[in-house]
Design a protein around this motif. Structure first.
Motif, short mmCIF file in Angstrom:
data_model
loop_
_atom_site.label_atom_id
_atom_site.label_comp_id
_atom_site.label_asym_id
_atom_site.label_seq_id
_atom_site.Cartn_x
_atom_site.Cartn_y
_atom_site.Cartn_z
N GLY A 118 0.81 -1.21 0.00
CA GLY A 118 0.00 0.00 0.00
C GLY A 118 0.84 1.26 0.00
O GLY A 118 2.05 1.22 -0.23
N VAL A 119 0.18 2.38 0.28
CA VAL A 119 0.85 3.68 0.39
C VAL A 119 0.23 4.42 1.57
O VAL A 119 -0.99 4.47 1.69
N ASP A 120 1.04 4.97 2.43
CA ASP A 120 0.64 5.85 3.55
C ASP A 120 1.51 5.68 4.78
O ASP A 120 1.94 6.65 5.37
N GLY A 121 1.70 4.40 5.20
CA GLY A 121 2.37 4.17 6.48
C GLY A 121 1.41 4.46 7.62
O GLY A 121 1.81 4.93 8.69
N ALA A 122 0.11 4.16 7.39
CA ALA A 122 -0.94 4.45 8.37
C ALA A 122 -0.87 3.51 9.57
O ALA A 122 -0.28 2.43 9.48
#
Length: 332
Positions: free
Chosen positions: A265-269
């Motif tokens: 994914g993308v974000d590092g949430a």
């Protein structure tokens, strides 16, 4: 006679002395009064500078932790300048976001920070803000209409890092499903970066659906892709953000197919960090820094208010976090 003359002379002297004393008192009063007025008066410029700065921030959706972190960063940055922040959620609705920007204009806020729901669709509202003389900065995603500056993650790099991870882990050969998102520059840049990374390899995109950047829709879209592509035909999933990636993870687990694929994914949430620590199908995420990003945007806004020149595009670096290095990731 002499006594009378002396009385007259003395009377004249006393009258003259009294007049002199009165004039001296009047002169002192006239001299001091303007000084007191000057001390209490504020020049027009000073009064203008004393006006409290109000920042209007509209984000795509406050149900996403990314934008919650962004709102906290804006509040922190505003506090340093003794400013006020009005944060509103567009809930993925372009018409609602347009109305929010128009409301900021009516309130005569000092600057507007917009995280566009639709980069092109928001152009009309941006133009209105510019016409009203209000600095407007696009954050996280670009916005048409003539924004003063765009402060965003390096989204092309985010997609590229994810693609490079997929290529390496699959040894340059395999099938990938993609969960796309809203029509904003950040998403298109991530997709472009991912496609650049897999170009020339043996990686093929066999399925692509729009998860709209949220968990629930992405879960459904992933279910559809799994049904359309039999067991063993999808090796990896690229999700344009972490909520989409987590939705894909849940769908794969529910279908009993999570062990045949991995997700990036993308974000590092926060949810991604939890998923990475589980050491299951969620394998990596290109981490953004929303807190730092919005703080930079606020500083850009103050620079514009001072009449200083600013860069039209400012990119904040991203980092790839994986199951192997997540323990050292600071998070949001």
């Amino acid at each position: 006679m002499k006594k009378g003359l002396m009385f007259i002379v003395l009377s004249i002297f006393l009258v003259a002395l009294s007049a002199c004393s009165t004039n001296t008192s009047q002169t002192a009063a006239e001299t001091k009064a303007p000084e007191a007025t000057k001390a209490n008066e504020k020049p027009a410029d000073a009064a203008k500078n004393d006006k409290k700065v109000v920042i209007g921030l509209t984000v795509q959706n406050l149900s996403n932790p990314f934008f919650v972190a962004m709102s906290k960063g804006a509040a922190d940055a505003a506090k340093k300048h003794n400013a006020e922040v009005i944060t509103v959620s567009a809930d993925g609705d372009l018409a609602k976001q347009t109305s929010q920007i128009e409301d900021f204009i009516t309130k005569k806020v000092s600057m507007i920070l917009v995280n566009a729901v639709d980069s092109k669709g928001v152009a009309g509202a941006v133009t209105q803000a510019k016409a009203a003389g209000i600095p407007i900065i696009a954050v996280d995603v670009g916005a048409d209409g003539g924004v003063n500056s765009v402060v965003t993650s390096d989204n092309f790099l985010a997609g590229k890092l994810a693609g490079e991870y997929v290529v390496k882990r699959l040894n340059g050969k395999g099938n990938v499903a993609v969960l796309d998102g809203p029509p904003v520059s950040a998403v298109t840049d991530r997709i472009a970066g991912f496609e650049e990374a897999i170009k020339g390899s043996g990686i093929k995109v066999v399925a692509k659906q729009n998860g709209n950047g949220n968990r629930e829709t992405s879960l459904t879209m992933m279910e559809n892709m799994l049904q359309a592509n039999g067991k063993g035909t999808i090796d990896a999933v690229f999700a344009i953000n972490d909520p989409s990636g987590v939705g894909a993870k849940i769908a794969a687990e529910q279908a009993g197919r999570d062990k045949e694929l991995f997700i990036v994914g993308v974000d590092g949430a926060p949810d991604a960090v939890t998923a990475l620590n589980e050491k299951k199908s969620f394998a990596a995420s290109s981490a953004q820094h929303p807190f730092d990003m919005i703080q930079k945007a606020v500083e850009v806004g103050f620079s514009i208010m001072k009449g200083e020149k600013v860069e039209s595009l400012i990119k904040v670096p991203v980092d790839l976090i994986t199951q192997e290095n997540v323990a050292s990731y600071k998070g949001w």
